[in-house]
Enzyme design. Structure first.
Site, PDB file in Angstrom:
ATOM      1  CE  LYS A 195      50.630  15.922  43.559  1.00 55.49           C
ATOM      2  NZ  LYS A 195      50.776  14.666  42.816  1.00 55.49           N
ATOM      3  CE  LYS A 248      52.505  18.362  40.936  1.00 55.42           C
ATOM      4  NZ  LYS A 248      52.259  16.967  40.712  1.00 55.42           N
TER       5      LYS A 248
HETATM    6  C1  PBG Z   1      50.205  12.333  40.057  1.00 51.59           C
HETATM    7  C2  PBG Z   1      50.749  13.648  39.633  1.00 51.59           C
HETATM    8  C3  PBG Z   1      50.052  14.820  39.341  1.00 51.59           C
HETATM    9  C4  PBG Z   1      50.994  15.741  38.898  1.00 51.59           C
HETATM   10  C5  PBG Z   1      52.228  15.120  38.973  1.00 51.59           C
HETATM   11  N1  PBG Z   1      52.062  13.841  39.446  1.00 51.59           N
HETATM   12  C6  PBG Z   1      48.607  15.115  39.353  1.00 51.59           C
HETATM   13  C7  PBG Z   1      47.818  14.960  40.584  1.00 51.59           C
HETATM   14  O1  PBG Z   1      48.344  14.860  41.694  1.00 51.59           O
HETATM   15  O2  PBG Z   1      46.610  14.917  40.418  1.00 51.59           O
HETATM   16  C8  PBG Z   1      50.688  17.125  38.427  1.00 51.59           C
HETATM   17  C9  PBG Z   1      51.651  17.685  37.442  1.00 51.59           C
HETATM   18  C10 PBG Z   1      51.151  18.869  36.689  1.00 51.59           C
HETATM   19  O3  PBG Z   1      50.018  19.371  36.854  1.00 51.59           O
HETATM   20  O4  PBG Z   1      51.929  19.337  35.854  1.00 51.59           O
HETATM   21  N2  PBG Z   1      50.246  12.091  41.421  1.00 51.59           N
HETATM   22 ZN    ZN Z   2      48.926  10.279  41.909  1.00 55.03          ZN
END
Ligand code: PBG
Ligand code: ZN
Length: 324
Positions: A195, A248
Site C-alpha cells: 500500500k 494499492k
Molecule cells: C485507511 C484506508 C485508506 C483507503 C483504504 N483504507 C486511506 C488511507 O490510507 O489514507 C483508501 C481507499 C481509497 O482511496 O479509495 N487505512
Molecule cells: Zn488507516
C-alpha cells in the site's frame, strides 16, 4: 512473423475473431464494492468527490449491497464512520461499532454476499493515524493488539474476511494468531500488502473523515518510488499468513501488480482507489471523455496486469454494463 506474411489485422477484422483472441475478460466475479457505513436511520449523505457514492446507514447500505449482489458482484468491502473518535480508536473494536453492526446485518439479509471488512484505526483515532501515537510517532507494536482486536470483533460480528490496511509491520501474523485462538481459523486475511503513500486517497479521506490531523502517512505507507520493496512487503505478509495480497492504488502501480502476480503464489487484489474513480467521473462530467468506456478499459487493464480481483467504486456500474 514479418509483414507481409504476417498481418496482425487479419485477426482484428471481425467481432467474432476479436472475441476469439481476446486474452483478458472482465466479469462481475472480479469486482468488490467498497461501502461506507454510518450510524443513524435512513442516512444517505452524498460524497461530493465520489459521485454516486454515499455514507450509508445500515438499511440503505443493505439496499446498495443487494443491488451489487443481484448484478453478480460477489463481495463488498466495509468501511465505518464512527460516532466518536479517541486516541485509542475504541470504536474500532467495539462490539456495537458501526462496521460490526453493518457486517452482522448484511450477513442476516444477504448471506451469500461475502462481507470483507477494512481493518484500520484511522477513521477511529482523533489524530487520524492508522496506529497508536506516542509523542509524534506512530507506535508500531502498540498498534498491533488493537488491530487484532478490531479484526476479531469484525469476524465475531460475521465478517467473512478481514482486510488490514494500516501498514504496521507484523500485523498479519498478529491478526492470524488472534483469529486462530478464537476458533476463527477459517476466516481469511486479505492484506493490503503493498500500500503506497498516495495522494490518490484524497476523496476517500473526505468520505471517511480519516485524514491525519498532523504529518502524513510516509512512515508506514510505502514510497511511490519503490518496486523491489513491494516484493519484500508482499513476501512478508504471505509468510505471516495472508490469504490474498493487495496492491494499492491500482492504475499508477500496474507494474507492481504485474510483478507481484509473477513472483507471489497467492491471489492478488488491486484497489482502484477513490482518486482514480474521481478523475474519471470529473472528466466525464466535463464532457472530456466517455466515462463508461474509460471505466471498462481501466478495469480491464488492471485485470490484464495480473489482478485476480479488483476493489472498485465502479463495481455496480461495471457489473451492469457487463450484463447489458
Ligand atoms: C485507511 C484506508 C485508506 C483507503 C483504504 N483504507 C486511506 C488511507 O490510507 O489514507 C483508501 C481507499 C481509497 O482511496 O479509495 N487505512
Ligand atoms: Zn488507516
Amino acid at each position: 512473423m514479418l509483414f507481409p506474411d504476417y498481418r496482425p489485422r487479419r485477426l482484428r477484422q471481425s467481432k467474432a475473431f476479436r472475441r476469439m483472441i481476446r486474452e483478458t475478460v472482465l466479469t462481475a466475479d472480479d469486482l468488490i464494492l467498497p461501502l461506507f457505513a454510518i450510524h443513524g436511520k435512513d442516512v444517505k449523505n452524498p460524497i461530493p468527490s465520489m459521485p454516486g457514492h454515499y455514507q450509508l446507514s445500515v438499511g440503505n447500505l443493505i439496499k446498495t449491497a443487494k443491488k451489487a449482489h443481484k448484478l453478480g458482484v460477489p463481495a463488498v468491502m466495509l468501511f465505518g464512520i464512527p460516532e466518536k473518535k479517541d486516541p485509542l480508536a475504541t470504536r474500532a473494536y467495539a462490539k456495537d461499532g458501526i462496521v460490526q453492526k453493518a457486517a452482522s446485518e448484511l450477513k442476516n439479509k444477504l448471506p451469500d454476499l461475502a462481507v470483507i471488512t477494512d481493518v484500520c484505526l484511522c477513521q477511529y483515532t482523533d489524530h487520524g493515524h492508522c496506529g497508536v501515537v506516542e509523542g509524534n510517532i506512530v507506535d508500531n507494536d502498540a498498534s498491533l493488539d488493537l488491530l487484532a482486536r478490531t479484526a476479531l470483533s469484525h469476524a465475531k460480528a460475521g465478517a467473512d474476511m478481514v482486510a488490514p490496511s494500516d501498514m504496521m509491520d507484523g500485523r498479519v501474523a498478529e491478526i492470524r494468531n488472534m483469529l486462530d485462538e478464537n476458533n476463527l481459523s477459517h476466516v481469511p486475511i486479505m492484506s493490503y500488502a503493498a500500500k503506497y503513500c498516495s495522494s490518490y486517497y484524497g476523496p476517500f479521506r473526505q468520505a471517511a473523515h480519516s485524514a491525519p490531523q498532523f504529518g502524513d502517512r510516509r512512515t508506514y505507507q510505502m514510497d511511490p518510488a519503490n518496486a523491489q520493496e513491494a516484493i519484500r512487503e508482499v513476501t512478508m505478509d504471505a509468510e505471516e499468513g495472508a490469504d490474498i495480497i493487495m496492491v494499492k492504488p491500482a492504475l499508477p502501480y500496474l507494474d507492481i501488480i504485474c510483478r507481484v502476480r509473477q513472483e507471489i503464489d497467492l491471489p492478488v487484489a488491486a484497489y482502484n482507489v477513490s482518486g482514480e474513480y474521481a478523475m474519471i467521473k470529473a472528466a466525464e462530467e466535463k464532457g472530456w471523455l466517455d466515462g463508461k468506456k474509460v471505466m471498462m478499459e481501466t478495469l480491464t487493464s488492471i485485470k490484464r496486469a495480473g489482478a485476480d480481483m479488483i476493489l472498485t467504486y465502479f463495481a455496480i456500474e461495471a457489473a451492469a454494463e457487463l450484463s447489458s
